[in-house]
Design a protein around this motif. Structure first.
Motif, mmCIF file in Angstrom:
data_model
loop_
_atom_site.group_PDB
_atom_site.id
_atom_site.type_symbol
_atom_site.label_atom_id
_atom_site.label_comp_id
_atom_site.label_asym_id
_atom_site.label_seq_id
_atom_site.Cartn_x
_atom_site.Cartn_y
_atom_site.Cartn_z
ATOM 1 N N ALA A 19 0.849 -1.184 0.000
ATOM 2 C CA ALA A 19 0.000 0.000 0.000
ATOM 3 C C ALA A 19 0.887 1.237 0.000
ATOM 4 C CB ALA A 19 -0.907 0.015 1.219
ATOM 5 N N GLY A 20 0.408 2.285 -0.640
ATOM 6 C CA GLY A 20 1.188 3.501 -0.687
ATOM 7 C C GLY A 20 0.288 4.716 -0.824
ATOM 8 N N MET A 21 0.865 5.865 -0.581
ATOM 9 C CA MET A 21 0.122 7.114 -0.722
ATOM 10 C C MET A 21 0.911 8.045 -1.622
ATOM 11 S SD MET A 21 -1.371 7.997 3.077
ATOM 12 C CE MET A 21 -0.929 9.659 2.825
ATOM 13 N N ASP A 22 0.238 8.644 -2.571
ATOM 14 C CA ASP A 22 0.860 9.659 -3.398
ATOM 15 C C ASP A 22 0.449 11.008 -2.846
ATOM 16 O OD1 ASP A 22 2.085 7.874 -5.080
ATOM 17 O OD2 ASP A 22 0.436 7.813 -6.498
ATOM 18 N N ALA A 23 1.204 11.484 -1.897
ATOM 19 C CA ALA A 23 0.888 12.755 -1.257
ATOM 20 C C ALA A 23 2.140 13.607 -1.203
ATOM 21 C CB ALA A 23 0.328 12.543 0.139
ATOM 22 N N ARG A 24 1.914 14.901 -1.193
ATOM 23 C CA ARG A 24 3.019 15.846 -1.088
ATOM 24 C C ARG A 24 2.664 16.849 -0.006
ATOM 25 N NH1 ARG A 24 5.856 19.124 -6.020
ATOM 26 N NH2 ARG A 24 7.424 20.109 -4.738
ATOM 27 N N ALA A 26 0.596 21.403 4.997
ATOM 28 C CA ALA A 26 -0.682 20.842 4.537
ATOM 29 C C ALA A 26 -0.415 19.711 3.556
ATOM 30 C CB ALA A 26 -1.517 21.926 3.865
ATOM 31 N N GLY A 27 -1.147 18.622 3.685
ATOM 32 C CA GLY A 27 -1.008 17.484 2.784
ATOM 33 C C GLY A 27 -1.934 17.629 1.592
ATOM 34 N N ARG A 28 -1.432 17.304 0.425
ATOM 35 C CA ARG A 28 -2.227 17.358 -0.797
ATOM 36 C C ARG A 28 -1.968 16.095 -1.585
ATOM 37 N NH1 ARG A 28 -3.645 22.459 -3.580
ATOM 38 N NH2 ARG A 28 -4.339 20.830 -4.961
ATOM 39 N N ALA A 29 -2.975 15.625 -2.305
ATOM 40 C CA ALA A 29 -2.771 14.498 -3.200
ATOM 41 C C ALA A 29 -1.809 14.939 -4.296
ATOM 42 C CB ALA A 29 -4.102 14.052 -3.797
ATOM 43 N N PHE A 30 -0.786 14.146 -4.548
ATOM 44 C CA PHE A 30 0.223 14.514 -5.534
ATOM 45 C C PHE A 30 -0.334 14.318 -6.935
ATOM 46 C CE2 PHE A 30 3.755 13.529 -8.366
ATOM 47 C CZ PHE A 30 4.502 14.672 -8.212
ATOM 48 N N ARG A 31 -0.294 15.360 -7.703
ATOM 49 C CA ARG A 31 -0.672 15.298 -9.122
ATOM 50 C C ARG A 31 0.424 15.976 -9.904
ATOM 51 N NH1 ARG A 31 -5.558 18.455 -8.634
ATOM 52 N NH2 ARG A 31 -6.219 17.648 -6.666
ATOM 53 N N HIS A 32 0.702 15.464 -11.091
ATOM 54 C CA HIS A 32 1.667 16.132 -11.956
ATOM 55 C C HIS A 32 1.074 17.482 -12.334
ATOM 56 C CE1 HIS A 32 4.208 12.672 -12.220
ATOM 57 N NE2 HIS A 32 3.157 11.926 -12.471
ATOM 58 N N GLY A 33 1.843 18.520 -12.193
ATOM 59 C CA GLY A 33 1.362 19.852 -12.496
ATOM 60 C C GLY A 33 0.921 20.616 -11.267
ATOM 61 N N LEU A 34 1.045 20.036 -10.096
ATOM 62 C CA LEU A 34 0.710 20.750 -8.861
ATOM 63 C C LEU A 34 1.767 21.828 -8.656
ATOM 64 C CD1 LEU A 34 -1.055 20.869 -6.286
ATOM 65 C CD2 LEU A 34 0.579 19.322 -5.243
ATOM 66 N N THR A 35 1.340 23.080 -8.733
ATOM 67 C CA THR A 35 2.318 24.168 -8.704
ATOM 68 C C THR A 35 2.286 24.986 -7.428
ATOM 69 O OG1 THR A 35 0.762 25.624 -9.829
ATOM 70 C CG2 THR A 35 2.312 24.405 -11.201
ATOM 71 N N ALA A 36 1.147 25.066 -6.741
ATOM 72 C CA ALA A 36 1.064 25.908 -5.545
ATOM 73 C C ALA A 36 0.184 25.241 -4.497
ATOM 74 C CB ALA A 36 0.491 27.271 -5.907
ATOM 75 N N CYS A 37 0.462 25.560 -3.238
ATOM 76 C CA CYS A 37 -0.336 25.060 -2.115
ATOM 77 C C CYS A 37 -1.665 25.807 -2.098
ATOM 78 C CB CYS A 37 0.421 25.277 -0.811
ATOM 79 S SG CYS A 37 -0.527 24.790 0.647
ATOM 80 N N ALA A 38 -2.755 25.075 -1.950
ATOM 81 C CA ALA A 38 -4.079 25.691 -1.945
ATOM 82 C C ALA A 38 -4.359 26.409 -0.623
ATOM 83 C CB ALA A 38 -5.147 24.631 -2.185
ATOM 84 N N TYR A 39 -3.618 26.106 0.427
ATOM 85 C CA TYR A 39 -3.886 26.686 1.734
ATOM 86 C C TYR A 39 -3.098 27.969 1.983
ATOM 87 C CZ TYR A 39 -6.113 22.228 2.445
ATOM 88 O OH TYR A 39 -6.921 21.148 2.309
#
Length: 82
Positions: A35-40, A47-60
């Motif tokens: 099991a694994g988590m793709d989080a950054r 703040a934890g966010r689901a890792f997606r290619h193209g994630l450029t800025a923190c939403a918080y």
């Protein structure tokens, strides 16, 4: 097992158990993987966010992970609006 036990007819439940043990998976063998988590995590606020290619800025907090600058490409040019 004695001879009486071998000759005895199987009950309905025993027949179902035998069928269940002989049954194979329809989709083939199941591959086991860890099991694994793709989080950054944001290095600024944590703040934890689901890792997606193209994630450029923190939403918080708005921390910028990467700067993106568009340049002229092979087929698309900056000044070409069509």
């Amino acid at each position: 097992m004695s001879e009486n036990e071998k000759k005895r007819a199987l009950t309905y439940v025993e027949k179902l158990k035998e069928k269940a043990l002989q049954q194979k998976n329809y989709g083939g063998e199941v591959k086991k993987e860890d099991a694994g988590m793709d989080a950054r995590d944001c290095p600024n606020c944590g703040a934890g966010r689901a890792f997606r290619h193209g994630l450029t800025a923190c939403a918080y907090c708005g921390f910028v992970f990467m700067e993106i600058k568009l340049t002229d490409g092979i087929h698309i040019k900056k000044g070409n609006n069509s």
